[in-house]
Design a protein around this motif. Sequence first.
Motif, PDB file in Angstrom:
ATOM      1  N   ALA A 137     -38.491  38.201  -3.202  1.00 35.27           N
ATOM      2  CA  ALA A 137     -38.353  39.126  -4.341  1.00 35.27           C
ATOM      3  C   ALA A 137     -39.307  40.322  -4.286  1.00 35.27           C
ATOM      4  O   ALA A 137     -38.867  41.459  -4.509  1.00 35.27           O
ATOM      5  CB  ALA A 137     -38.510  38.368  -5.659  1.00 35.27           C
ATOM      6  N   PRO A 138     -40.589  40.131  -4.009  1.00 37.87           N
ATOM      7  CA  PRO A 138     -41.472  41.316  -3.985  1.00 37.87           C
ATOM      8  C   PRO A 138     -41.030  42.378  -2.979  1.00 37.87           C
ATOM      9  O   PRO A 138     -41.010  43.570  -3.287  1.00 37.87           O
ATOM     10  CB  PRO A 138     -42.840  40.740  -3.609  1.00 37.87           C
ATOM     11  CG  PRO A 138     -42.781  39.315  -4.045  1.00 37.87           C
ATOM     12  CD  PRO A 138     -41.368  38.894  -3.819  1.00 37.87           C
TER      13      PRO A 138
ATOM     14  N   ALA B 218     -46.479  34.739  -5.085  1.00 38.21           N
ATOM     15  CA  ALA B 218     -47.758  35.180  -4.509  1.00 38.21           C
ATOM     16  C   ALA B 218     -47.673  35.211  -2.988  1.00 38.21           C
ATOM     17  O   ALA B 218     -48.108  36.181  -2.347  1.00 38.21           O
ATOM     18  CB  ALA B 218     -48.887  34.269  -4.967  1.00 38.21           C
ATOM     19  N   LEU B 219     -47.087  34.178  -2.409  1.00 38.78           N
ATOM     20  CA  LEU B 219     -46.943  34.117  -0.959  1.00 38.78           C
ATOM     21  C   LEU B 219     -46.038  35.238  -0.451  1.00 38.78           C
ATOM     22  O   LEU B 219     -46.330  35.869   0.575  1.00 38.78           O
ATOM     23  CB  LEU B 219     -46.356  32.751  -0.580  1.00 38.78           C
ATOM     24  CG  LEU B 219     -46.586  32.246   0.826  1.00 38.78           C
ATOM     25  CD1 LEU B 219     -48.078  32.123   1.112  1.00 38.78           C
ATOM     26  CD2 LEU B 219     -45.915  30.897   1.000  1.00 38.78           C
ATOM     27  N   GLY B 220     -44.968  35.523  -1.190  1.00 40.87           N
ATOM     28  CA  GLY B 220     -44.052  36.596  -0.813  1.00 40.87           C
ATOM     29  C   GLY B 220     -44.664  37.979  -0.953  1.00 40.87           C
ATOM     30  O   GLY B 220     -44.147  38.950  -0.413  1.00 40.87           O
TER      31      GLY B 220
ATOM     32  N   VAL C 295     -50.208  41.057   4.835  1.00 44.14           N
ATOM     33  CA  VAL C 295     -50.963  40.603   6.017  1.00 44.14           C
ATOM     34  C   VAL C 295     -50.236  41.012   7.287  1.00 44.14           C
ATOM     35  O   VAL C 295     -50.857  41.521   8.234  1.00 44.14           O
ATOM     36  CB  VAL C 295     -51.173  39.065   5.960  1.00 44.14           C
ATOM     37  CG1 VAL C 295     -51.695  38.528   7.275  1.00 44.14           C
ATOM     38  CG2 VAL C 295     -52.121  38.703   4.826  1.00 44.14           C
ATOM     39  N   LEU C 296     -48.920  40.825   7.337  1.00 44.80           N
ATOM     40  CA  LEU C 296     -48.152  41.191   8.527  1.00 44.80           C
ATOM     41  C   LEU C 296     -48.199  42.701   8.779  1.00 44.80           C
ATOM     42  O   LEU C 296     -48.150  43.145   9.938  1.00 44.80           O
ATOM     43  CB  LEU C 296     -46.707  40.731   8.386  1.00 44.80           C
ATOM     44  CG  LEU C 296     -46.481  39.226   8.396  1.00 44.80           C
ATOM     45  CD1 LEU C 296     -45.023  38.899   8.115  1.00 44.80           C
ATOM     46  CD2 LEU C 296     -46.933  38.621   9.710  1.00 44.80           C
ATOM     47  N   LEU C 297     -48.303  43.488   7.738  1.00 47.08           N
ATOM     48  CA  LEU C 297     -48.369  44.940   7.872  1.00 47.08           C
ATOM     49  C   LEU C 297     -49.659  45.376   8.561  1.00 47.08           C
ATOM     50  O   LEU C 297     -49.672  46.361   9.299  1.00 47.08           O
ATOM     51  CB  LEU C 297     -48.269  45.584   6.491  1.00 47.08           C
ATOM     52  CG  LEU C 297     -48.138  47.086   6.399  1.00 47.08           C
ATOM     53  CD1 LEU C 297     -46.837  47.535   7.043  1.00 47.08           C
ATOM     54  CD2 LEU C 297     -48.187  47.522   4.952  1.00 47.08           C
TER      55      LEU C 297
END
Length: 150
Positions: A21-22, A138-140, A146-148
Amino acid sequence: MRPNTLRALRRYHSYIGLFFAPMIIVFAVSGALQTFRLQETNGYGGPPPTWIVWLASVHKDQAPPRAPRAERPKAAAPAIVSEKPERRPVGEAKRPSPLPLKIFVALLSIALAGSTVLGVMIALSNRSARRVSLGLLALGTVVPIVLLWI
């Protein structure tokens, strides 16, 4: 289908939706802005706001924006002077305006973001799964950030 199977499918659908969703909201908003080329100088009517440029860069390049490279000076091309203005060849049809489709795409983006927000609200209204839902939201949010930067 069996009731237990449908219940499991709904739960997995909810979990997947909450996790993504985010980013769905981010991509819907940045896509709507890019439809009208608001990340470009000529689309915004001046230098665009940094946040629009940043969102567009993440959307298009999956990376934060980089500083523009210094361009090497180009050799001056000889000026071609035309005596007659260019005309469309006879029989060539006028291209339709892209504005109606751009408006439709912007409305689609707004609807996708709004639908995603409604889905999150519905998922969070389930008290028995609220803790898991908040954790997935929160994880999404954290995982793409982090991946960015990896």
